[in-house]
Enzyme design. Structure first.
Site, PDB file in Angstrom:
ATOM      1  N   HIS A 241       0.820  -1.228   0.000  1.00 44.60           N
ATOM      2  CA  HIS A 241       0.000   0.000   0.000  1.00 44.60           C
ATOM      3  C   HIS A 241       0.845   1.266   0.000  1.00 44.60           C
ATOM      4  O   HIS A 241       0.364   2.342  -0.340  1.00 44.60           O
ATOM      5  CB  HIS A 241      -1.030  -0.015   1.135  1.00 44.60           C
ATOM      6  CG  HIS A 241      -0.482   0.312   2.487  1.00 44.60           C
ATOM      7  ND1 HIS A 241       0.184  -0.589   3.263  1.00 44.60           N
ATOM      8  CD2 HIS A 241      -0.512   1.462   3.205  1.00 44.60           C
ATOM      9  CE1 HIS A 241       0.533  -0.023   4.396  1.00 44.60           C
ATOM     10  NE2 HIS A 241       0.124   1.229   4.396  1.00 44.60           N
ATOM     11  N   LYS A 245       0.530   5.493  -2.088  1.00 41.31           N
ATOM     12  CA  LYS A 245       0.553   6.818  -1.447  1.00 41.31           C
ATOM     13  C   LYS A 245       1.050   7.865  -2.444  1.00 41.31           C
ATOM     14  O   LYS A 245       2.041   7.629  -3.156  1.00 41.31           O
ATOM     15  CB  LYS A 245       1.483   6.791  -0.221  1.00 41.31           C
ATOM     16  CG  LYS A 245       0.955   5.923   0.934  1.00 41.31           C
ATOM     17  CD  LYS A 245       1.874   5.970   2.138  1.00 41.31           C
ATOM     18  CE  LYS A 245       1.497   4.925   3.172  1.00 41.31           C
ATOM     19  NZ  LYS A 245       0.581   5.356   4.210  1.00 41.31           N
ATOM     20  N   GLU A 279       6.569   4.372  13.819  1.00 41.75           N
ATOM     21  CA  GLU A 279       5.162   4.358  14.215  1.00 41.75           C
ATOM     22  C   GLU A 279       5.074   4.584  15.719  1.00 41.75           C
ATOM     23  O   GLU A 279       5.936   4.118  16.467  1.00 41.75           O
ATOM     24  CB  GLU A 279       4.529   3.013  13.882  1.00 41.75           C
ATOM     25  CG  GLU A 279       4.479   2.735  12.401  1.00 41.75           C
ATOM     26  CD  GLU A 279       3.686   1.477  12.114  1.00 41.75           C
ATOM     27  OE1 GLU A 279       2.498   1.598  11.782  1.00 41.75           O
ATOM     28  OE2 GLU A 279       4.252   0.380  12.239  1.00 41.75           O
ATOM     29  N   HIS A 303       7.650  -2.338   2.220  1.00 44.66           N
ATOM     30  CA  HIS A 303       7.535  -0.872   2.092  1.00 44.66           C
ATOM     31  C   HIS A 303       8.910  -0.185   1.978  1.00 44.66           C
ATOM     32  O   HIS A 303       9.133   0.637   1.110  1.00 44.66           O
ATOM     33  CB  HIS A 303       6.807  -0.282   3.299  1.00 44.66           C
ATOM     34  CG  HIS A 303       5.481  -0.903   3.586  1.00 44.66           C
ATOM     35  ND1 HIS A 303       4.658  -1.420   2.613  1.00 44.66           N
ATOM     36  CD2 HIS A 303       4.813  -1.094   4.764  1.00 44.66           C
ATOM     37  CE1 HIS A 303       3.550  -1.900   3.170  1.00 44.66           C
ATOM     38  NE2 HIS A 303       3.632  -1.717   4.472  1.00 44.66           N
ATOM     39  N   LYS A 401       7.949   0.161  16.046  1.00 44.74           N
ATOM     40  CA  LYS A 401       6.660   0.479  16.672  1.00 44.74           C
ATOM     41  C   LYS A 401       6.951   1.140  18.008  1.00 44.74           C
ATOM     42  O   LYS A 401       8.026   0.965  18.582  1.00 44.74           O
ATOM     43  CB  LYS A 401       5.867  -0.797  16.894  1.00 44.74           C
ATOM     44  CG  LYS A 401       5.557  -1.507  15.570  1.00 44.74           C
ATOM     45  CD  LYS A 401       4.114  -1.894  15.462  1.00 44.74           C
ATOM     46  CE  LYS A 401       3.800  -2.604  14.179  1.00 44.74           C
ATOM     47  NZ  LYS A 401       3.054  -1.803  13.211  1.00 44.74           N
TER      48      LYS A 401
HETATM   49  C1  BG6 Z   1       1.422  -2.382   7.315  1.00 48.88           C
HETATM   50  C2  BG6 Z   1       2.088  -3.086   8.450  1.00 48.88           C
HETATM   51  O1  BG6 Z   1       1.852  -2.899   6.091  1.00 48.88           O
HETATM   52  O2  BG6 Z   1       1.732  -0.997   7.371  1.00 48.88           O
HETATM   53  C3  BG6 Z   1       1.697  -2.487   9.777  1.00 48.88           C
HETATM   54  O3  BG6 Z   1       1.728  -4.465   8.434  1.00 48.88           O
HETATM   55  C4  BG6 Z   1       1.925  -0.990   9.772  1.00 48.88           C
HETATM   56  O4  BG6 Z   1       2.413  -3.093  10.843  1.00 48.88           O
HETATM   57  C5  BG6 Z   1       1.264  -0.360   8.547  1.00 48.88           C
HETATM   58  O5  BG6 Z   1       1.346  -0.464  10.952  1.00 48.88           O
HETATM   59  C6  BG6 Z   1       1.591   1.109   8.463  1.00 48.88           C
HETATM   60  O6  BG6 Z   1       0.903   1.697   7.388  1.00 48.88           O
HETATM   61  P1  BG6 Z   1       0.734   3.268   7.296  1.00 48.88           P
HETATM   62  O7  BG6 Z   1       0.105   3.497   5.984  1.00 48.88           O
HETATM   63  O8  BG6 Z   1      -0.101   3.681   8.460  1.00 48.88           O
HETATM   64  O9  BG6 Z   1       2.121   3.845   7.402  1.00 48.88           O
END
Ligand code: BG6
Length: 549
Positions: A241, A245, A279, A303, A401
């Site tokens: 994902h 963005k 995060e 990512h 995290k």
């Molecule tokens: C996900 C992870 O792919 O991305 C999660 O599995 C993480 O652990 C998340 O929290 C973070 O996504 P974003 O878009 O909030 O940065």
């Protein structure tokens, strides 16, 4: 200030409310087709302004439906369902768009649409509009069953055929596997067995797969083999994902649409690159998924290595999926992991601490976590890229995290000027120039450089020049899942990693994970801080330090 573009899409043209120009022709399902529904031709699907040549307007998906497996999960509730609604609200779904949920619940269609309604109300990005919702809800069906249940898959097939007849979905379906990978084989084989994977003449079938794509190279390989028993390479859309963005797509715009960055984007000017995905949240209710996976597999493998690839790759011949794949693959193949894994990798695990004024428990005290777990919730690695552009330039990647703040950024840190005509005292507060791509939050780009402090003495200090999306553009950025779901329905594969990229990424990570598995425990770090001291030491040994975003 940049020129304002007209609003894209337009909430005035919701799903099923065509925009009024002459029917378009084109390939079925590619977003340009005129479709034939049960009662003759349905209204056209395209955006008339786009037909007239305004390529800035997004294409509208052709007639189609989406089947979601794992529709009761968190991802579906928080991201997928709201994204579907937002697309409908922006007028980007076809009139007869249909959504089928499949899960082990004793629900009727109405129960399903009630769940989707609540998810939309709580998480959609765009305002709630009753008429859009009504039209979307009319196309919702629910199929109860588990993945071994032949009757349920027969029912799914009937649901799809009924929707084709009732709503003109023309046999075009995407199957979204929002389920843990251990269920992939069962689902794809059932799709094949019940004739759902093969598209009827003139229509398409696609499979959408969520990460994790395995837990190492070998399992990624196996998973891929299972999926490709049933679906061809062009039918499979793997979701990362981050690629959906806006700020991530902007990396390519920044680099290849301008002249000012690319000349210095290499080893002659760049000292090092830092890619951070921090995060503030803990693992929440995801113990079952996260424990035994850890931060590096969860986000570095996908990512962060995708961010690295986009930052470091050469200019693609064009922006089609094949050209992008070729360049990303080339750079991923050139990535060299640390020779000294003990020195140039760090893993950590959050301990109790304070986060946003609240006391929080450590990872080992989280519900569902084995108290002896050695899972990493923080990972930092130093990578190099063996090619002419980047030889000798370290790429430091870190994620964690329960860190001080939620922030994702790519900082390209430049070398110091080869010579300084100023006194040493004058430049004491001058750091290195840097170009920082702020992926989230505060999306934008910062350029940091030195400037004279006003006054009689020649003192030079760091200042920044900022581009912020919120200030330069009127439209807000779509959610990543909006973009990606739309692209699946359009059959546009540019923003989806191919299997070869997934494999190259595992090749980078596997030796690191193997080393960690054989060497002790992750270092504890306090929640709310910036990770274990070892990570600071890793950079300090190289004469560098992490940015404190
Ligand atoms: C996900 C992870 O792919 O991305 C999660 O599995 C993480 O652990 C998340 O929290 C973070 O996504 P974003 O878009 O909030 O940065």
């Amino acid at each position: 200030m940049s020129k304002r573009l007209p609003q894209r899409g337009g909430a005035e043209r919701p799903v099923g409310e065509p925009s009024g120009a002459a029917p378009a022709t084109g390939t079925p399902g590619d977003g340009t087709a005129a479709a034939t529904g049960p009662a003759g031709p349905l209204p056209h699907w395209t955006n008339p302004l786009r037909d007239q040549g305004d390529r800035r307007l997004p294409p509208v998906a052709g007639p189609c439906g989406l089947v979601v497996f794992g529709v009761t999960g968190d991802l579906s509730r928080k991201k997928l369902m709201p994204a579907v609604y937002d697309l409908a609200n922006r007028g980007l779904l076809p009139p007869g768009f249909s959504l089928v949920g499949f899960a082990r619940r004793d629900w009727a269609d109405e129960d399903f649409s009630q769940i989707v309604y609540e998810a939309v109300k709580e998480h959609a990005r765009t305002p709630f509009r009753e008429e859009v919702w009504r039209q979307l809800a009319d196309g919702m069906r629910f199929v109860p069953g588990d993945f071994s249940d032949d009757t349920a898959f027969k029912q799914l097939r009937h649901a799809v055929e009924d929707l084709d007849a009732a709503r003109g979905t023309s046999g075009n379906y995407a199957f979204y596997l929002s389920v843990p990978p251990k269920f992939f084989p069962a689902v794809v084989r059932q799709l094949k067995k019940h004739g759902l994977a093969n598209a009827p003449e003139g229509s398409w079938r696609r499979a959408v797969i969520e990460k994790p794509f395995g837990r190492d190279l070998a399992s990624a390989h196996e998973l891929n083999a299972v999926v490709h028993e049933v679906f061809g390479p062009d039918q499979v859309f793997r979701i990362d994902h981050y690629l959906g963005k806006e700020t991530v797509q902007n990396i390519l715009a920044l680099r290849f649409a301008n002249t000012m960055f690319e000349p210095i984007w290499n080893r002659s000017f760049v000292d090092h690159v830092q890619i951070t995905m921090a995060e503030d949240i803990g693992i929440g209710g995801r113990a079952g998924y996260y424990d035994g996976i850890g931060a590096a597999r969860d986000v570095i493998q996908n990512h962060l290595l995708q961010l690295l690839a986009l930052t470091a790759m050469e200019e693609p011949a064009s922006f089609d999926a094949q050209s992008l794949l070729a360049e990303k693959l080339k750079v991923l193949k050139a990535v060299r992991g640390p020779a000294d894994l003990g020195r140039d990798t760090v893993r950590g695990q959050y301990a109790a601490g304070w986060q946003g004024g609240e006391q929080v428990v450590g990872y080992l005290e989280e519900d569902g976590i084995d108290p002896g777990s050695v899972t990493d919730t923080y990972a930092a690695v130093k990578l190099e890229i063996d090619n002419r552009r980047w030889a000798g330039v370290p790429f430091y990647l870190r994620t964690g995290k329960r860190l001080g703040r939620r922030v994702t950024e790519i900082a390209v840190v430049l070398q110091r000027a080869p010579h300084s005509p100023f006194d040493t005292e004058a430049t004491e507060e001058l750091g290195r120039n840097a170009i920082v791509i702020r992926v989230q939050p505060d999306e934008g780009v910062t350029v940091r450089f030195g400037s004279k402090v006003p006054g009689t003495s020649m003192e030079i200090r760091d200042v920044t020049m900022d581009f912020a999306y919120g200030e330069s553009f009127t439209e807000s950025s779509p959610e990543a899942y909006e973009r990606l779901i739309l692209d699946v329905l359009l059959g546009d594969a540019n923003l989806f990693p191919r299997h070869q990229e997934v494999e190259e990424s595992w090749k980078i990570l596997d030796p690191i994970e193997e080393y960690w598995a054989a060497h002790g425990r992750p270092a504890p770090y306090a929640s709310g801080g910036w990770g274990p001291e070892e990570a600071d030491e890793m950079l300090a040994r190289d004469g560098r330090s992490w940015r404190r975003p």
